[in-house]
Design an enzyme around this catalytic site. Structure first.
Site, PDB file in Angstrom:
ATOM      1  N   HIS A  62     -21.552  66.266  17.580  1.00 27.91           N
ATOM      2  CA  HIS A  62     -21.073  64.899  17.775  1.00 27.91           C
ATOM      3  C   HIS A  62     -20.414  64.812  19.139  1.00 27.91           C
ATOM      4  CE1 HIS A  62     -18.885  61.110  17.076  1.00 27.91           C
ATOM      5  NE2 HIS A  62     -17.892  61.713  17.701  1.00 27.91           N
ATOM      6  N   ASN A  71     -27.665  67.455  12.578  1.00 30.37           N
ATOM      7  CA  ASN A  71     -28.001  67.294  14.007  1.00 30.37           C
ATOM      8  C   ASN A  71     -26.982  67.934  14.963  1.00 30.37           C
ATOM      9  OD1 ASN A  71     -26.037  65.346  13.792  1.00 30.37           O
ATOM     10  ND2 ASN A  71     -27.186  63.775  14.882  1.00 30.37           N
ATOM     11  N   GLU A 102     -11.153  58.751  18.780  1.00 28.79           N
ATOM     12  CA  GLU A 102     -11.548  59.954  18.036  1.00 28.79           C
ATOM     13  C   GLU A 102     -10.600  61.129  18.316  1.00 28.79           C
ATOM     14  OE1 GLU A 102     -15.708  60.359  19.082  1.00 28.79           O
ATOM     15  OE2 GLU A 102     -16.217  58.510  18.020  1.00 28.79           O
ATOM     16  N   LYS A 125     -20.928  70.473  14.471  1.00 25.84           N
ATOM     17  CA  LYS A 125     -20.992  70.104  13.056  1.00 25.84           C
ATOM     18  C   LYS A 125     -21.222  71.334  12.166  1.00 25.84           C
ATOM     19  CE  LYS A 125     -22.471  65.315  13.902  1.00 25.84           C
ATOM     20  NZ  LYS A 125     -23.550  64.312  13.691  1.00 25.84           N
ATOM     21  N   TYR A 136     -16.451  57.626  11.505  1.00 28.40           N
ATOM     22  CA  TYR A 136     -17.747  56.978  11.322  1.00 28.40           C
ATOM     23  C   TYR A 136     -17.627  55.571  10.731  1.00 28.40           C
ATOM     24  CZ  TYR A 136     -20.040  61.407  12.484  1.00 28.40           C
ATOM     25  OH  TYR A 136     -20.488  62.544  13.142  1.00 28.40           O
ATOM     26  N   PHE A 173     -27.114  55.834   4.937  1.00 32.52           N
ATOM     27  CA  PHE A 173     -26.848  57.258   5.168  1.00 32.52           C
ATOM     28  C   PHE A 173     -25.363  57.590   5.227  1.00 32.52           C
ATOM     29  CE2 PHE A 173     -27.320  55.305   9.398  1.00 32.52           C
ATOM     30  CZ  PHE A 173     -26.195  55.769  10.053  1.00 32.52           C
ATOM     31  N   ARG A 205     -23.064  63.273  26.264  1.00 36.60           N
ATOM     32  CA  ARG A 205     -24.129  62.573  25.518  1.00 36.60           C
ATOM     33  C   ARG A 205     -25.514  62.984  26.036  1.00 36.60           C
ATOM     34  NH1 ARG A 205     -23.017  59.725  20.744  1.00 36.60           N
ATOM     35  NH2 ARG A 205     -24.817  58.421  21.224  1.00 36.60           N
ATOM     36  N   ARG A 250     -29.355  69.186  20.876  1.00 35.29           N
ATOM     37  CA  ARG A 250     -30.065  68.861  19.636  1.00 35.29           C
ATOM     38  C   ARG A 250     -31.536  69.265  19.728  1.00 35.29           C
ATOM     39  NH1 ARG A 250     -27.083  63.003  19.075  1.00 35.29           N
ATOM     40  NH2 ARG A 250     -25.452  63.582  17.568  1.00 35.29           N
ATOM     41  N   THR A 253     -30.259  61.287  18.939  1.00 29.74           N
ATOM     42  CA  THR A 253     -29.597  61.495  17.641  1.00 29.74           C
ATOM     43  C   THR A 253     -30.458  62.324  16.696  1.00 29.74           C
ATOM     44  OG1 THR A 253     -28.419  59.404  17.887  1.00 29.74           O
ATOM     45  CG2 THR A 253     -28.583  60.288  15.656  1.00 29.74           C
TER      46      THR A 253
HETATM   47  P1  IDP Z   1     -24.912  59.710  17.428  1.00 27.38           P
HETATM   48  O1  IDP Z   1     -24.299  60.868  16.678  1.00 27.38           O
HETATM   49  O2  IDP Z   1     -26.037  60.151  18.311  1.00 27.38           O
HETATM   50  O3  IDP Z   1     -23.893  58.857  18.136  1.00 27.38           O
HETATM   51  P2  IDP Z   1     -25.091  57.574  15.445  1.00 27.38           P
HETATM   52  O4  IDP Z   1     -26.171  56.554  15.365  1.00 27.38           O
HETATM   53  O5  IDP Z   1     -23.736  57.119  15.896  1.00 27.38           O
HETATM   54  O6  IDP Z   1     -25.622  58.786  16.335  1.00 27.38           O
HETATM   55  O7  IDP Z   1     -24.970  58.214  13.982  1.00 27.38           O
HETATM   56  C1  IDP Z   1     -23.886  59.072  13.679  1.00 27.38           C
HETATM   57  C2  IDP Z   1     -24.398  60.233  12.888  1.00 27.38           C
HETATM   58  O8  IDP Z   1     -24.899  59.768  11.634  1.00 27.38           O
HETATM   59  C3  IDP Z   1     -25.578  60.970  13.502  1.00 27.38           C
HETATM   60  O9  IDP Z   1     -25.175  61.952  14.431  1.00 27.38           O
HETATM   61  C4  IDP Z   1     -26.242  61.600  12.285  1.00 27.38           C
HETATM   62  O10 IDP Z   1     -25.538  62.774  11.891  1.00 27.38           O
HETATM   63  C5  IDP Z   1     -26.016  60.540  11.234  1.00 27.38           C
HETATM   64  N1  IDP Z   1     -27.146  59.606  11.096  1.00 27.38           N
HETATM   65  C6  IDP Z   1     -27.457  58.571  11.909  1.00 27.38           C
HETATM   66  N2  IDP Z   1     -28.529  57.901  11.465  1.00 27.38           N
HETATM   67  C7  IDP Z   1     -28.900  58.532  10.334  1.00 27.38           C
HETATM   68  C8  IDP Z   1     -29.972  58.303   9.390  1.00 27.38           C
HETATM   69  O11 IDP Z   1     -30.783  57.383   9.511  1.00 27.38           O
HETATM   70  N3  IDP Z   1     -30.044  59.187   8.341  1.00 27.38           N
HETATM   71  C9  IDP Z   1     -29.156  60.219   8.186  1.00 27.38           C
HETATM   72  N4  IDP Z   1     -28.134  60.451   9.041  1.00 27.38           N
HETATM   73  C10 IDP Z   1     -28.015  59.622  10.102  1.00 27.38           C
HETATM   74 MG    MG Z   2     -22.490  57.513  17.448  1.00 28.28          MG
END
Ligand code: IDP
Ligand code: MG
Length: 133
Positions: free
Chosen positions: A116, A113, A127, A10, A50, A58, A86, A103, A92
């Site tokens: 992805h 973070n 994707e 990212k 997404y 968010f 993963r 991370r 996350t």
């Molecule tokens: P992942 O990337 O571990 O699969 P997901 O829940 O699919 O996590 O969320 C996708 C992305 O959205 C996360 O990697 C993060 O960048 C962002 N994200 C998820 N939850 C939040 C939140 O509560 N606040 C801000 N950003 C979030």
């Molecule tokens: Mg995800």
């Protein structure tokens, strides 16, 4: 089972010069880089990637974040590549991600973070099509 997964470094991590460190970890476990490209993410690609998060508080910030600067887009392959990546990514929220994970070692906050990775083989196929056509 041999799998392909979509991995994206990212914008925050690219800006901080972490590409080499992250790619080295993927290579070190024996995963194969099938494709790798530095470039930007369009708003359309971010929205498609997404889509499951549309409507969440968010979501707008997330789309803005991943389109805010260059990313590194990769197709990575290997045995159980989806789950392996993963696991290497960690939780996350970097503050909850275990030390030793990408991370956990390189990030501090949820809004930046680092990486992805597809969450299933089906997501990976979808994707890869979004980002590599
Ligand atoms: P992942 O990337 O571990 O699969 P997901 O829940 O699919 O996590 O969320 C996708 C992305 O959205 C996360 O990697 C993060 O960048 C962002 N994200 C998820 N939850 C939040 C939140 O509560 N606040 C801000 N950003 C979030
Ligand atoms: Mg995800």
């Amino acid at each position: 089972m041999e799998q392909k997964t979509y991995v994206m470094i990212k914008p925050d991590a690219v800006a901080r010069g972490l590409v080499g460190s992250i790619v080295a970890r993927l290579e070190a476990v024996g995963l194969t880089l099938e494709r790798m490209e530095l470039g930007s993410v369009t708003a359309e690609q971010a929205a498609a990637n997404y889509a499951e998060h549309e409507g969440k508080p968010f979501y707008a910030g997330l789309v803005e974040y991943v389109t805010s600067g260059p990313v590194v887009k990769m197709v990575v392959s290997g045995p159980d590549a989806v789950a392996v990546v993963r696991k290497m990514m960690g939780a996350t929220n970097p503050k909850d991600a275990a030390p030793g994970t990408i991370r956990g070692d390189f990030g501090l906050t949820l809004d930046a973070n680092i990486i992805h990775g597809s969450d299933s083989p089906e997501s990976a196929e979808r994707e890869i099509a979004i980002f590599f056509g």
